[in-house]
Every structure is written in C-alpha cells, then in structure tokens.
Design an enzyme around this catalytic site. Sequence first.
Site, PDB file in Angstrom:
ATOM      1  N   HIS A  82      44.179  35.699  40.075  1.00  0.00           N
ATOM      2  CA  HIS A  82      43.734  37.073  40.292  1.00  0.00           C
ATOM      3  C   HIS A  82      43.928  37.939  39.047  1.00  0.00           C
ATOM      4  O   HIS A  82      43.416  39.067  38.979  1.00  0.00           O
ATOM      5  CB  HIS A  82      44.510  37.680  41.463  1.00  0.00           C
ATOM      6  N   ASP A 116      38.490  38.751  39.848  1.00  0.00           N
ATOM      7  CA  ASP A 116      38.589  39.735  40.926  1.00  0.00           C
ATOM      8  C   ASP A 116      38.123  39.119  42.243  1.00  0.00           C
ATOM      9  O   ASP A 116      37.449  38.089  42.262  1.00  0.00           O
ATOM     10  CB  ASP A 116      37.736  40.966  40.609  1.00  0.00           C
TER      11      ASP A 116
END
Length: 416
Positions: free
Chosen positions: A387, A391
């Site tokens: 992450h 995204d």
Amino acid sequence: MSTEVRVPTLGESVTEATVATWFKKPGDSVAVDEMLCELETDKVTVEVPSPIAGTLSEIVAAEGETVGVDALLAQISEGGADSAAASAPKANSDAAPAEKPADTPATGGTGTVNAGPEDTKPRDPEDAPSAQKLMAEKGIDRDAVTATGKDGRVMKEDVLKALAQPKAAAPVAAPRAASSADQADREERVKMTRLRQTIAKRLKDSQNTAAMLTTYNEVDMTAVMDLRNEYKDLFLKKHGVKLGFMSFFTKACIHALHEVPEVNAEIDGTDVVYKNYVNMGIAAGTPTGLVVPVLKDADQMSFAGIEKAIAEMGGKARDGKLSMADMQGGTFTISNGGVYGSLMSSPILNPPQSGILGMHKIQDRPMAINGQVVIRPMMYLALSYDHRIVDGKGAVTFLVRVKEALEDPRRLLMDL
C-alpha cells in the site's frame, strides 16, 4: 599429483553455502564429472562434480559446515584405488577434526571448526567499527539490525536501513514449554535447512517492511475452461505441451500490469522504480520448500511459450536443478494454492515486488446470472499489494482487469 576441489560460484549476492551431503568418502574412486557433494544455499542446491578422474584422498569441509565461495572442499589424487589405499588412513585422520556433533553449529564462512573446549559455542562475529559506532550513537540494539555482512557481521548500511524503518514494538517470543519425559521420547528435533530459514526470514521481513493489504474478487472460469477444452488437443499436437490455466492467468496479469504499472514497480529508498517489462514469478512447492522461478520477459511470450517455460521450470524445481539466475529478477508473482485445495488465502509479498496474485480452487457454486440461479465454476482471486506504492483504486482496478480478461479471453486479443 593432487587436485583441489573448491566451492564454485554460487550466484549473484550469494557468498556462502552449507555442505549438505557427501556422496563419496576418502579412498573412493571418482570419475570425471561424477557428483562429489551437494551444497545448500539460501535458494538452491548446488552439485559439485569431480574435475578429474582419480581418488578422493581428503575431505576438508565436512557435512554441516558453512563454506564461502572458492573455499577448499576436498583433494583428489590422480590415479587408481591402489594409490588411494595408502592415503585413505591419513585422509580419514585429517578429516576427523572437521567432524562435529549434529547439534553443534558451524562457526561461519571459514569452512573450519576449532575443536577446543572454548569453542563449543559459535563466536559472535565482529561487527564493522563504523556500524558499532553508529549503533552506540543512535542507541540501537544489535538484535534490531539485520546483518548482511560476511559471517553475520553488521555493516554500517545495515544500521542505516534499521534507522530508516518505522519503529515497531518488538515481539516477545513465548518460551517453549518443557516437554514431559514421555512426550520428549516421541518428539524429533530437526535443524531447519538454509532454504527454510531464508523463506521464514524473507516472509517475516516482507510483513515487517511493506504496508501489505489484500483485496479479493471472484472469477467465473466458464469461458477459460470451454476455450481450453476446445483447443487443448490441437494445442498439444502443434506445440508439444499441454494447455493449462497458468498461461491464461499470466496473460491476464500482464494485461492488467500494463494498465496499472505501479503493481509492477518497486520502492528503492525514496524512489519508485517502474519496470517496462514483466518478469513473472511462478511460485512452486517442492519437497524442500517454496521456490519462485521467474519467466523472463513473459510479456513477450505467446501462450505456447509460457506453457513451455512453466513446464521446464517446474521440472527443474522438482529435480532441485534451479539455478540462482532462474529465480532472480521477478517483478510480479502468481501463487496457485488451488492445486492443494485452498479455497481462499492472503498471499505474502515476495520482496521487493509490490504485488502477488493468489489463485485458488475452482468450485461449482450457485450464481445469479440475468435473474436466474445457475451453477458456475468459480474461483476466488486475491491480490496482496504494498500500500506504500499501490493505492486501493489501483489494486481493485488490477484485479477487475484480470477478472474481465479471464471471463472473456477475447479481450486479451484486442487489448481491452
């Protein structure tokens, strides 16, 4: 005349190995290219052949010892068994000090073991002075630093990496409860192989370093199964290899990676390195542990090329013949737990990659299609991603594109 047998080059960034098995003993005759021993590295098993025909006169590095690149393993005398008979007793006596009990750890990369009473425990490696100074200045505990130097030495760059990592509470390992006498007799203690130790370390490092998250979807495998059943015989006849599901998934992932390039990228310090190529890692289970051979430039391969490469790598993995080069340079990984019956799982990233796709078991399930309940062969898909660089929108888009390509393979032909 005697010929030395030394540790061969082990591969990029690999500096040491463990002597796993000797196939010969001092006094045995050997032929040219006959296997003398096996070395176990972090990733692969390396066979060491005899450079000449002759007699194994001396074993310098015993089983279980850690040896560095170009370290002396053995001596081979030219000639037959007659000349070996005289040298065998000496060889045995010379090699004896190198032997050690199974529960005594090796001292490190020197390939030698001192038998003195004070050396019953391995000596701690001396860290680089610059690393010691920096740890003292910053108040960093040595156990919090991952050592990459020879023999486990902590280098200055190791300390800098530890400083750059976010602080986390140190896990407290629960002590192993003592076994009762009757239970101890039924237990077996086996030392972890270097491969298993490396797998454990890399997976834990991946969890500690990456901001790992997993997103899920499901795919209707009807179209892929119908297409495969229709063309599998013709495919086998023309290309000499079976048409499996992995080529469809590889092509679908490549298609999705082109649209969401951050899943095919990696973080290097404060930079993001985007790869304009796809080296696809295909995770494979072997008797010794999980390995990930890499299909180089998979985005340039045809379905047949992918299937042939997977079959070749799979054979090498089962036979323990994978080289370090076969497992380096991957940019994305596919793991198929479905072959073992897994219905759902969250795969762990293969660092420094930013994405891994988990395939699972195909199972018939009732689905609502156009207002009607029908039975369809369904598979759950899982994408674990970093992450820090990917995204949620990009991860979900990637998985949806994979789903769309598998449910309508014609999209792959038209790049849709």
